[in-house]
Each structure stands twice: as C-alpha cells, then as structure tokens.
Scaffold this active site. Structure first.
Site, PDB file in Angstrom:
ATOM      1  N   LYS A  58      -1.417   8.492   3.806  1.00 36.50           N
ATOM      2  CA  LYS A  58      -1.846   7.765   2.595  1.00 36.50           C
ATOM      3  C   LYS A  58      -1.092   8.336   1.396  1.00 36.50           C
ATOM      4  O   LYS A  58      -1.613   9.115   0.594  1.00 36.50           O
ATOM      5  CB  LYS A  58      -3.369   7.842   2.422  1.00 36.50           C
ATOM      6  CG  LYS A  58      -3.905   6.691   1.566  1.00 36.50           C
ATOM      7  CD  LYS A  58      -5.370   6.459   1.797  1.00 36.50           C
ATOM      8  CE  LYS A  58      -6.011   5.506   0.817  1.00 36.50           C
ATOM      9  NZ  LYS A  58      -5.483   4.155   0.779  1.00 36.50           N
TER      10      LYS A  58
ATOM     11  N   GLU B 129      -0.814  -4.665   8.963  1.00 36.94           N
ATOM     12  CA  GLU B 129      -2.052  -4.636   8.170  1.00 36.94           C
ATOM     13  C   GLU B 129      -1.788  -5.372   6.869  1.00 36.94           C
ATOM     14  O   GLU B 129      -0.726  -5.952   6.681  1.00 36.94           O
ATOM     15  CB  GLU B 129      -2.477  -3.188   7.906  1.00 36.94           C
ATOM     16  CG  GLU B 129      -1.440  -2.379   7.160  1.00 36.94           C
ATOM     17  CD  GLU B 129      -1.819  -0.909   6.941  1.00 36.94           C
ATOM     18  OE1 GLU B 129      -3.017  -0.604   6.905  1.00 36.94           O
ATOM     19  OE2 GLU B 129      -0.901  -0.092   6.810  1.00 36.94           O
TER      20      GLU B 129
ATOM     21  N   TYR C  76      -3.244  10.471  -1.567  1.00 38.29           N
ATOM     22  CA  TYR C  76      -4.431  10.067  -2.327  1.00 38.29           C
ATOM     23  C   TYR C  76      -5.508   9.512  -1.420  1.00 38.29           C
ATOM     24  O   TYR C  76      -5.256   9.259  -0.232  1.00 38.29           O
ATOM     25  CB  TYR C  76      -4.052   9.030  -3.391  1.00 38.29           C
ATOM     26  CG  TYR C  76      -3.868   7.617  -2.851  1.00 38.29           C
ATOM     27  CD1 TYR C  76      -2.740   7.264  -2.120  1.00 38.29           C
ATOM     28  CD2 TYR C  76      -4.837   6.639  -3.053  1.00 38.29           C
ATOM     29  CE1 TYR C  76      -2.572   5.976  -1.628  1.00 38.29           C
ATOM     30  CE2 TYR C  76      -4.674   5.343  -2.573  1.00 38.29           C
ATOM     31  CZ  TYR C  76      -3.546   5.018  -1.858  1.00 38.29           C
ATOM     32  OH  TYR C  76      -3.393   3.751  -1.365  1.00 38.29           O
TER      33      TYR C  76
ATOM     34  N   LEU D  61      -2.352   2.304   8.304  1.00 39.51           N
ATOM     35  CA  LEU D  61      -3.263   3.341   7.826  1.00 39.51           C
ATOM     36  C   LEU D  61      -4.507   3.300   8.713  1.00 39.51           C
ATOM     37  O   LEU D  61      -5.018   2.217   9.012  1.00 39.51           O
ATOM     38  CB  LEU D  61      -3.653   3.048   6.375  1.00 39.51           C
ATOM     39  CG  LEU D  61      -4.502   4.150   5.750  1.00 39.51           C
ATOM     40  CD1 LEU D  61      -3.643   5.357   5.396  1.00 39.51           C
ATOM     41  CD2 LEU D  61      -5.222   3.651   4.520  1.00 39.51           C
TER      42      LEU D  61
HETATM   43  N1  PDD Z   1      -6.408   1.118   0.204  1.00 44.28           N
HETATM   44  N2  PDD Z   1      -4.369  -0.204   4.629  1.00 44.28           N
HETATM   45  C1  PDD Z   1      -3.812   0.076   3.428  1.00 44.28           C
HETATM   46  C2  PDD Z   1      -2.327  -0.064   3.284  1.00 44.28           C
HETATM   47  C3  PDD Z   1      -4.621   0.486   2.351  1.00 44.28           C
HETATM   48  O1  PDD Z   1      -4.055   0.779   1.172  1.00 44.28           O
HETATM   49  C4  PDD Z   1      -6.021   0.577   2.535  1.00 44.28           C
HETATM   50  C5  PDD Z   1      -6.951   1.007   1.444  1.00 44.28           C
HETATM   51  C6  PDD Z   1      -6.560   0.262   3.804  1.00 44.28           C
HETATM   52  C7  PDD Z   1      -8.035   0.364   4.088  1.00 44.28           C
HETATM   53  O2  PDD Z   1      -8.424   1.696   4.246  1.00 44.28           O
HETATM   54  P1  PDD Z   1      -9.900   2.192   3.949  1.00 44.28           P
HETATM   55  O3  PDD Z   1     -10.805   1.375   4.769  1.00 44.28           O
HETATM   56  O4  PDD Z   1      -9.870   3.622   4.353  1.00 44.28           O
HETATM   57  O5  PDD Z   1     -10.146   1.994   2.477  1.00 44.28           O
HETATM   58  C8  PDD Z   1      -5.707  -0.106   4.815  1.00 44.28           C
HETATM   59  C9  PDD Z   1      -7.130   1.658  -0.932  1.00 44.28           C
HETATM   60  C10 PDD Z   1      -8.508   1.157  -1.105  1.00 44.28           C
HETATM   61  C11 PDD Z   1      -6.254   1.543  -2.168  1.00 44.28           C
HETATM   62  O6  PDD Z   1      -5.089   1.876  -2.054  1.00 44.28           O
HETATM   63  O7  PDD Z   1      -6.744   1.166  -3.236  1.00 44.28           O
END
Ligand code: PDD
Length: 280
Positions: A147, A179, A33, A203
C-alpha cells in the site's frame, strides 16, 4: 471542531502539520499508508490495517520505529480527540527527510503523519442503486500488494472514470481483471462469489477479506482465482469492496448492464450481512 493532525508522535490541529519539501514521500512517493474508518467510534479492523502497514513498510525496506501497540494507541487517541460521530483516519509513513538522492538515506528517522477527519459515508441511495464503472488497462507497477503512497496510476484511472460519468475504474492486466483504482472487485456466477486471488497484482483488501469470511460463514461458496475480462462482462452480479465503500453493487460496466442492470440478490445479501456486523 478542527480536524486532528499528528506528526512524529505529537497531536496538533491538522492545519498545523508542516512537512519539509525534502520529505521523501513528497519527492519520491517513498512511503506507505493506510485508511481506517470507525463504526460507533471504534476503528474497524484496526489490527488488520496495522498488520498491512507493517507488511508494506517491510516490503520497501522501511524500518518503522513504532510497533502496532503504539500505532493502535495513536489511532484511538486521534479518534477520541476528533470527537466526530464517525472518523476516517489516514496514516502515512515515509522514509523521512533527507537531501534529494534516490539511495536510502542513513540514520534518517521516518516521517509519521496521521489525519483524523469526519467520515462521510457514501449516499445510501447510491449504495442501494449501484454504481457505473469503466474498464481500463492496469498501468500500475508489479507490487500492488504494497500500500504505497505512489498512487499516480490510481489517480489517473479514477479521474478518467469520473470524466466518463463512472464511479470507479476496473483495472485489467493482460486480459485479467485485477481490482478497482480504490477498491477490490468481486463477481457472482452460479451462486459463487469469485474474486481475484491475493498476490502481487492486487491489494489484500481488509474489507475483501472480511466480506469473504462473511460469505463463507453464510454458506456462500467462494472462489479466489483469475477473472478474465469476458467473465467479468458476463457475470450475473458484480460488486466492489473497500473501507469507504463497504459492499457496493456495480450495475453497468462500460455502458453495458450487469445481469438485469439492478443490484444482484447475493450482493444485497452480503451488503446486509456486512451492515449487521458493523451495527453498534
Ligand atoms: N483504498 N484496492 C486498492 C487499490 C485500494 O486503494 C483500496 C483501498 C482497496 C480496498 O482495501 P481496503 O478494503 O483495505 O480498504 C483495494 C483506500 C481506501 C484509499 O486509498 O483511500
């Protein structure tokens, strides 16, 4: 105005999207996703999100019969149809509908869904004041760079944080900080921005990369390397990055203040640089 849904090439009101109980996303979490948001009605860093979607699908052996150009058009069309001032777009691809069997099904098209909802940003007062986090063991699998829709450990971590009165859980694997449950993490020490390097345990956040490039352009030295728990606890500043949280200061970790207990100067500068970039 109804939220917008999308199923296998067709737009419809979100509430009309129906998925089989035999969808492999539902039964196995067998899918990937992305979450994209708009600024000024324009999807932010859409290419980077679509590239990561392709990378994630490829990594789990899922053939996407759709290229980035088609995805790009669908996302923009969804945003146009929704008509909200700002949108949050969720896209998901699973290995399709098949009778339950762990093995990959043959000749089964993937299920492609999307939702477009109104984007509600975090309370600006919270962003200015900073948030409280807890640390906990990283119980996720070994491919956190994918992801995947398998988010149970992230769900449990975020819930535990919330029950502890915290905004986010910072995950720690064998003494090394990875993270947040829904965000990337950065610290500041001696004027340097330090963040865990990309690899299988984090991620590759789109916001992470964007913020690091802003830092470099602003002449702020950046280090991408391991951070252990002790270094995190002694950091002068700590902040989180993510699509929905942008650059978010952390002011307490496990009930201990970070630095002065107020958002740090470099964090505030990076937040301001970020705001400048997204201003219409
Ligand atoms: N999540 N690390 C994890 C585990 C995440 O789920 C996310 C973002 C990030 C930040 O990634 P980005 O900058 O590409 O949004 C880091 C999304 C927003 C979610 O699952 O809702």
């Amino acid at each position: 105005m109804p939220d917008i849904g999308f199923l296998n090439g067709e737009f419809m009101p979100l509430s009309h999207v129906k998925i089989s109980i035999e969808d492999r996303g539902f039964q196995f979490g067998d899918g990937v996703y992305e979450v994209v948001r708009t600024y000024g009605g324009v999807p932010f860093q859409l290419d980077a999100h679509l590239e990561r979607l392709e990378r994630s699908a490829h990594a789990i052996g899922l053939d996407m019969p759709v290229n980035s150009t088609e995805w790009d058009e669908w996302v923009r069309e969804g945003v146009k149809r929704a008509g909200y001032p700002e949108c949050k777009v969720y896209v998901q691809v699973t290995r399709g509908v098949a009778s339950r069997d762990h093995l990959f099904p043959h000749n089964t098209p993937p299920t492609i869904v999307m939702s477009v909802r109104e984007m509600r940003s975090l309370d600006p007062a919270l962003c200015r004041a900073g948030v409280v986090v807890i640390t906990m063991e990283d119980l996720r699998w070994g491919r956190c760079d994918i992801k995947s829709i398998n988010l149970l450990p992230n769900v449990l971590a975020r819930q535990r944080a919330s029950e502890a009165g915290a905004f986010e859980a910072i995950l720690v694997r064998d003494g090394t900080v990875t993270e947040g449950a829904v965000s990337n993490l950065m610290i500041v020490n001696g004027g340097h921005v330090i963040t865990p390097q990309e690899g299988m345990h984090i991620l590759s956040g789109v916001t992470r990369r964007f913020v690091l490039s802003l830092a470099r352009k602003g002449g702020i030295p950046v280090e991408e390397r391991n951070i252990d728990l002790r270094e995190l606890r002694q950091a002068e500043e700590v902040f989180l990055t993510g699509t929905t949280i942008e650059v978010l200061p952390v002011v307490r970790i496990d009930n201990v203040p970070v630095g002065s207990g107020q958002p740090g100067l470099l964090t505030k500068r990076l937040r301001a640089l970020f705001q400048e970039q997204i201003a219409p």
